[in-house]
Scaffold this active site. Structure first.
Site, PDB file in Angstrom:
ATOM      1  N   CYS A  62       0.839  -1.202   0.000  1.00 46.03           N
ATOM      2  CA  CYS A  62       0.000   0.000   0.000  1.00 46.03           C
ATOM      3  C   CYS A  62       0.877   1.258   0.000  1.00 46.03           C
ATOM      4  O   CYS A  62       1.839   1.356   0.767  1.00 46.03           O
ATOM      5  CB  CYS A  62      -0.908  -0.006   1.226  1.00 46.03           C
ATOM      6  SG  CYS A  62      -2.003   1.420   1.280  1.00 46.03           S
TER       7      CYS A  62
ATOM      8  N   CYS B 228       0.689   4.777   6.868  1.00 44.34           N
ATOM      9  CA  CYS B 228       0.089   4.618   8.207  1.00 44.34           C
ATOM     10  C   CYS B 228       1.097   3.886   9.110  1.00 44.34           C
ATOM     11  O   CYS B 228       1.509   2.751   8.794  1.00 44.34           O
ATOM     12  CB  CYS B 228      -1.209   3.840   8.119  1.00 44.34           C
ATOM     13  SG  CYS B 228      -2.323   4.487   6.839  1.00 44.34           S
TER      14      CYS B 228
ATOM     15  N   CYS C  31       0.719   0.110  10.235  1.00 45.42           N
ATOM     16  CA  CYS C  31       0.218  -0.921   9.318  1.00 45.42           C
ATOM     17  C   CYS C  31       1.313  -1.766   8.682  1.00 45.42           C
ATOM     18  O   CYS C  31       2.258  -1.250   8.073  1.00 45.42           O
ATOM     19  CB  CYS C  31      -0.626  -0.268   8.228  1.00 45.42           C
ATOM     20  SG  CYS C  31      -1.452  -1.483   7.184  1.00 45.42           S
TER      21      CYS C  31
ATOM     22  N   CYS D 171     -16.502  -8.902   5.800  1.00 43.14           N
ATOM     23  CA  CYS D 171     -15.840  -7.635   5.526  1.00 43.14           C
ATOM     24  C   CYS D 171     -14.578  -7.871   4.691  1.00 43.14           C
ATOM     25  O   CYS D 171     -13.707  -8.651   5.083  1.00 43.14           O
ATOM     26  CB  CYS D 171     -15.480  -6.970   6.854  1.00 43.14           C
ATOM     27  SG  CYS D 171     -14.634  -5.409   6.625  1.00 43.14           S
TER      28      CYS D 171
ATOM     29  N   CYS E 159     -19.496  -5.847   3.806  1.00 39.44           N
ATOM     30  CA  CYS E 159     -18.734  -4.669   4.224  1.00 39.44           C
ATOM     31  C   CYS E 159     -17.435  -4.653   3.425  1.00 39.44           C
ATOM     32  O   CYS E 159     -16.876  -5.719   3.140  1.00 39.44           O
ATOM     33  CB  CYS E 159     -18.438  -4.770   5.720  1.00 39.44           C
ATOM     34  SG  CYS E 159     -17.404  -3.418   6.324  1.00 39.44           S
TER      35      CYS E 159
ATOM     36  N   CYS F 166     -19.056   2.394   8.854  1.00 41.11           N
ATOM     37  CA  CYS F 166     -18.292   1.724   9.910  1.00 41.11           C
ATOM     38  C   CYS F 166     -17.032   2.567  10.097  1.00 41.11           C
ATOM     39  O   CYS F 166     -16.222   2.675   9.175  1.00 41.11           O
ATOM     40  CB  CYS F 166     -17.949   0.303   9.464  1.00 41.11           C
ATOM     41  SG  CYS F 166     -16.802  -0.536  10.572  1.00 41.11           S
TER      42      CYS F 166
ATOM     43  N   ARG G   9     -17.407  -2.436  18.076  1.00 42.65           N
ATOM     44  CA  ARG G   9     -16.743  -3.714  17.760  1.00 42.65           C
ATOM     45  C   ARG G   9     -15.329  -3.788  18.346  1.00 42.65           C
ATOM     46  O   ARG G   9     -14.502  -2.892  18.132  1.00 42.65           O
ATOM     47  CB  ARG G   9     -16.663  -3.888  16.233  1.00 42.65           C
ATOM     48  CG  ARG G   9     -15.912  -5.172  15.814  1.00 42.65           C
ATOM     49  CD  ARG G   9     -16.033  -5.470  14.332  1.00 42.65           C
ATOM     50  NE  ARG G   9     -17.426  -5.436  13.954  1.00 42.65           N
ATOM     51  CZ  ARG G   9     -17.944  -4.561  13.102  1.00 42.65           C
ATOM     52  NH1 ARG G   9     -17.187  -3.679  12.489  1.00 42.65           N
ATOM     53  NH2 ARG G   9     -19.236  -4.587  12.823  1.00 42.65           N
TER      54      ARG G   9
END
Ligand code: SAM
Ligand code: DTB
Ligand code: SF4
Length: 379
Positions: free
Chosen positions: A107, A111, A114, A151, A182, A242, A320
């Site tokens: 990616c 972040c 991550c 998801c 999701c 979400c 969650r």
């Protein structure tokens, strides 16, 4: 006017005479009126409980009000959160979702938490987007294991338009299995959100992650406003939102206040609020920074407080327990459920990190007397 919450009297329906003993500690949704709780000994007035219909849910929370909730004695905070919980949600029921990484690694975003960022030195191999058939096979397995929502996550800054047909095929196929759908694919344009919604996507996950002030310490390749824009497109396209974040990234209590403030003052509360505990992964900026320090493991009580405050601020939302649940003991998870968490990810794996696994969760549910929530109740 309540000094802590500044609550609108039309929301608290003061004067309707519903006392604490009468108010729904038993049947879910039993109480139709809201009333102020008696003043807690600490002198802090707790939050009036809003009505279960959701009419007039408070969205003008101030940071001061949220700070005051965090500062409550733990038992008062959890007690209040559990009362709110029982007004809005079936008791002892926990919704089950399953995650699948449909495009792993490589990616371009940075972040700091991550494993999938190309900026991280985690050695994770970048894969191509999975084909729809393999995704449907995984969804079928998730359904057989009792999951209600599937998801699909992709390590993208944003989807390319050329991927949209395949993504829509996955959504339609998973939905046809009778699962809620999701996706979390990074930033979306309004047009992309509309296409996913038309294909049957029920929820879109896009996290604010932390407070606006701390955000720049964690991610530099996109802004808080970028995330808010995507959330706006998701809402406008009619999908459920979400949106949550991560606790344990070295942020301060004030950042957790700011994070929940950002969520609870959105034009509409997110339908689902994932609260992740940072999984410190070697090779990521945060994993390397926190490794071998006391901060590598989240303080359980602070995590429980965050869950409880989220429950009180956003009464109708599903809260969650997401990444990092494996690092919580059964007792800490039980406290989280008591504090109003009512959804978890099932299965052995999240996207790239481990998860408790179906057997461990079945044992936990048996131990705590919890039941999986049906899809309808979980909406
Ligand atoms: N690329 C998409 C995005 O960022 O929106 C979707 C996938 S991303 C992995 C989804 C969320 O997982 C992140 O927003 C973050 O909150 C959470 N997450 C990722 N790595 C994590 C970690 N090591 N510990 C805790 N949460 C994590
Ligand atoms: C969210 O807030 N948590 C989930 C989901 N949204 C996509 C992801 C957790 C990922 C944990 C890190 C990993 O497994 O790589
Ligand atoms: Fe990419 Fe999402 Fe990981 Fe950020 S959290 S690096 S956007 S996969």
């Amino acid at each position: 006017m309540n000094i802590v919450t500044g609550t609108n009297p039309s929301l608290s329906r003061e004067g309707q005479g519903v006392g604490q003993q009468q108010r729904g500690l038993d049947a879910p949704g039993a109480a139709s009126s809201a009333a102020e709780l008696p003043r807690i000994k600490s002198g802090v007035a707790p939050t009036p409980i809003p009505s279960p219909e959701g009419e007039g849910l408070k969205r003008d929370w101030s940071r001061e009000e949220i700070r005051a909730l965090f500062d409550l004695p733990l038992l008062d905070l959890i007690f209040e959160a559990q009362q709110v919980h029982r007004l809005f949600h079936p008791r002892n029921q926990v919704q089950l979702s399953t995650l699948l990484s449909i495009k792993t690694g490589g990616c371009p975003e940075d972040c700091g938490y991550c494993s999938q960022s190309a900026h991280a030195a985690t050695g994770l191999k970048a894969d191509k987007l999975m084909d729809a058939e393999a995704v449907l096979a995984a969804a079928t397995e998730a359904k057989a294991a009792g999951s209600g929502r599937f998801c699909m996550g992709a390590a993208w800054r944003e989807p390319k338009d050329r991927d949209m047909d395949a993504l829509c095929e996955m959504v339609a196929g998973v939905k046809a299995l009778g699962l809620e759908t999701c996706m979390t694919l990074g930033m979306l344009t309004r047009g992309q959100a509309d296409r996913l919604a038309a294909a049957g996507l029920d929820y879109y996950n896009h996290n604010l992650d932390t407070s606006p002030e701390y955000y720049g310490e964690i991610i530099t390749t996109r802004t808080y406003q970028d995330r808010l824009d995507t959330l706006g497109h998701v809402r406008a396209s009619g999908m459920a939102v979400c949106c949550g974040g991560i606790v344990g990234m070295g942020e301060s209590r004030e950042d957790r206040v700011g994070f929940l403030h950002a969520l609870a003052t959105l034009p509409d509360h997110p339908e689902s609020v994932p609260i992740n505990a940072l999984v410190p992964i070697r090779g990521t900026v945060l994993g390397d920074m926190l490794a071998d320090t006391p901060m590598a493991k989240i303080d359980d009580i602070e995590f429980v407080r965050t869950v409880a405050v989220a429950r009180i601020l956003m009464p109708r939302s599903m809260v969650r327990l997401s990444a990092g649940r494996e690092s919580l003991s059964d007792s800490a998870q039980a406290l989280c459920f008591l504090a109003g968490a009512n959804s978890i990810f099932t299965g052995d794996k999240l996207l790239t990190t481990g998860n408790a696994g179906t057997d461990a969760d079945a044992a936990l549910f048996a131990r705590l007397g919890l039941e999986p929530m049906t899809a309808e109740a979980g909406r």
